[in-house]
Design a protein around this motif. Structure first.
Motif, PDB file in Angstrom:
ATOM      1  N   GLU A 155     145.229  49.467 152.198  1.00 34.40           N
ATOM      2  CA  GLU A 155     144.733  48.222 151.636  1.00 34.40           C
ATOM      3  C   GLU A 155     143.525  47.731 152.422  1.00 34.40           C
ATOM      4  OE1 GLU A 155     147.537  45.132 150.878  1.00 34.40           O
ATOM      5  OE2 GLU A 155     149.022  46.480 149.988  1.00 34.40           O
ATOM      6  N   ASP A 157     152.505  38.645 150.903  1.00 40.55           N
ATOM      7  CA  ASP A 157     151.297  39.279 151.428  1.00 40.55           C
ATOM      8  C   ASP A 157     151.113  38.902 152.893  1.00 40.55           C
ATOM      9  OD1 ASP A 157     148.896  40.435 151.907  1.00 40.55           O
ATOM     10  OD2 ASP A 157     147.715  39.018 150.728  1.00 40.55           O
ATOM     11  N   ARG A 193     145.781  54.320 146.490  1.00 41.37           N
ATOM     12  CA  ARG A 193     146.980  55.168 146.496  1.00 41.37           C
ATOM     13  C   ARG A 193     146.554  56.627 146.428  1.00 41.37           C
ATOM     14  NH1 ARG A 193     150.594  53.569 141.652  1.00 41.37           N
ATOM     15  NH2 ARG A 193     152.267  54.414 142.932  1.00 41.37           N
ATOM     16  N   ASN A 211     149.413  54.862 151.011  1.00 42.22           N
ATOM     17  CA  ASN A 211     148.639  53.706 150.570  1.00 42.22           C
ATOM     18  C   ASN A 211     147.756  53.137 151.675  1.00 42.22           C
ATOM     19  OD1 ASN A 211     150.115  53.662 148.001  1.00 42.22           O
ATOM     20  ND2 ASN A 211     151.836  52.934 149.234  1.00 42.22           N
ATOM     21  N   TRP A 258     143.879  43.365 143.304  1.00 40.63           N
ATOM     22  CA  TRP A 258     144.860  42.298 143.161  1.00 40.63           C
ATOM     23  C   TRP A 258     144.356  41.274 142.147  1.00 40.63           C
ATOM     24  CZ3 TRP A 258     149.767  41.661 144.175  1.00 40.63           C
ATOM     25  CH2 TRP A 258     150.323  40.379 144.078  1.00 40.63           C
ATOM     26  N   TRP A 277     149.054  44.030 141.042  1.00 43.59           N
ATOM     27  CA  TRP A 277     148.018  45.030 141.282  1.00 43.59           C
ATOM     28  C   TRP A 277     147.617  45.646 139.947  1.00 43.59           C
ATOM     29  CZ3 TRP A 277     145.553  45.015 145.654  1.00 43.59           C
ATOM     30  CH2 TRP A 277     146.201  44.662 146.838  1.00 43.59           C
ATOM     31  N   ASP A 331     141.007  41.729 147.151  1.00 47.22           N
ATOM     32  CA  ASP A 331     141.898  42.676 147.817  1.00 47.22           C
ATOM     33  C   ASP A 331     142.050  43.935 146.975  1.00 47.22           C
ATOM     34  OD1 ASP A 331     142.330  40.950 149.935  1.00 47.22           O
ATOM     35  OD2 ASP A 331     144.021  39.970 148.945  1.00 47.22           O
ATOM     36  N   TYR A 332     141.962  45.098 147.640  1.00 43.04           N
ATOM     37  CA  TYR A 332     142.065  46.382 146.954  1.00 43.04           C
ATOM     38  C   TYR A 332     143.148  47.238 147.595  1.00 43.04           C
ATOM     39  CZ  TYR A 332     137.778  45.346 144.425  1.00 43.04           C
ATOM     40  OH  TYR A 332     136.849  44.772 143.604  1.00 43.04           O
ATOM     41  N   HIS A 333     143.769  48.053 146.769  1.00 42.81           N
ATOM     42  CA  HIS A 333     144.876  48.916 147.172  1.00 42.81           C
ATOM     43  C   HIS A 333     144.532  50.334 146.724  1.00 42.81           C
ATOM     44  CE1 HIS A 333     149.487  49.798 146.781  1.00 42.81           C
ATOM     45  NE2 HIS A 333     148.967  50.334 147.853  1.00 42.81           N
TER      46      HIS A 333
END
Length: 345
Positions: free
Chosen positions: A158, A105, A201, A156, A89, A117, A197-199
């Motif tokens: 997070e 969020d 996929r 996904n 993020w 992102w 913060d990480y996402h």
């Protein structure tokens, strides 16, 4: 000559960075345009008749053995190979080419936050796979460096960087195993104060799925030989067993509700072999005898893997090219105007 203030230095940095990003987008836009034209101008070939040593476009189904499938680390879905994309993020959004957005969020006390992102890395679960188009031959696809275009939903996950050690065990092990492939991303807990913060996929390529592959086709017919499970795979297998209750139940041969030393060792050896190889030796020999070409990343050649129809893929790549070719110069001009109006108004 008077020294520059902090605000003036910030304006200069923002303008230089914005102009550099604009030039980068302009140049990569023409690369995207070249890919679009290559897709349009390259006819789809059968694997057994495709000309090696140049761009080749084929459509084929993913070959996989049922007992050699891997599990997607987020979805748990059995697949031939999976692809993980890592995003961070970016509340300022200066490092990304996409328009800024305002995102709701729920993890941040139900507040709205500005940013986007930004993709910082990606990797595949292993080196590649084979595809077959019923032409009497198959092709090996070595996926490193490929551009993936997929239809269908992603799965996904997070997580904040101060909680990495507590993330889903299978995803953690997958990231750890692939740490050399994912660039600047570091799988290391930070303090809450410096947390990001990480996402994550996940895309899965399932057995029998039809894929479009465009790239440089080599005639190098070296098969993917089975790897011997070394100490690293054995240690990883033990960690996976200790964190996975389902695996523990399967390996509990005497059904006493716990794993003894011998059950753990035997289970780790079996799992290590599965981690170390994708195809059995017999299957590899069969595939190697029918392999006509090998797709791999080559300098100055596009390399695309997609499950989309060709028309949809051309449309998508064309839109991205146009956005970069026109958006890049617009960003440069905007930064230049902002610079002069800030200092010479």
């Amino acid at each position: 000559m008077s020294s520059l203030s902090g605000d003036e230095l910030e304006i200069i940095v923002i303008c230089i960075l914005g102009a550099a990003i604009g030039l980068y987008l302009f140049c990569t836009g023409f690369r995207e345009l070249k890919v679009k034209r290559t897709i349009q101008n390259t006819p789809t070939s059968k694997i057994n008749t495709g000309a090696v040593g140049t761009n080749v476009e084929v459509k084929g189904r993913v070959i996989a053995e049922k007992d050699k499938l891997v599990r997607g680390p987020i979805s748990g879905k059995p697949c031939a190979i999976y692809h993980i994309e890592i995003q961070k993020w970016d509340k300022d959004g200066e490092a990304d080419s996409r328009p800024s957005s305002i995102s709701f969020d729920p993890l941040k006390k139900h507040t709205w936050r500005r940013g986007r992102w930004v993709t910082i890395g990606s990797y595949f679960s292993d080196d590649g796979f084979y595809i077959d188009d019923d032409s009497g031959a198959n092709a090996m696809v070595l996926v490193e460096g490929a551009k993936v275009h997929r239809d269908g939903d992603t799965v996904n996950y997070e997580c904040s960087s101060h909680q990495f050690s507590g993330m889903d065990a299978e995803l953690y092990q997958s990231l750890k195993k692939s740490r050399k492939k994912i660039g600047s991303f570091k799988l290391k807990d930070t303090t809450y104060l410096f947390s990001k913060d990480y996402h994550f996929r996940e895309w899965c390529f399932v057995p029998g799925e039809e894929l479009y592959v465009l790239g440089y086709a080599s005639s190098n017919l070296k098969a993917l030989r089975p790897k011997k499970p070394g100490a690293r795979f054995f240690v990883e297998a033990k960690k996976m067993i200790r964190k996975n209750k389902d695996l523990q139940n399967k390996l509990d041969s005497n059904r006493d509700g716990k794993l003894d030393y011998y059950e753990l060792e035997r289970g780790a050896q079996l799992l290590a072999k599965k981690l170390a190889t994708k195809y059995s030796e017999k299957k590899l020999e069969e595939l190697a005898s029918k392999t006509k070409m090998v797709f791999k990343k080559e300098y100055n050649y596009p390399f695309v893997i997609s499950n989309r129809h060709e028309e949809d893929l051309v449309s998508h790549v064309g839109k991205m090219a146009a956005l970069k070719i026109w958006g890049g110069p617009a960003l440069v001009i905007g930064c230049t105007i902002y610079f002069f109006t800030s200092f010479f108004h």
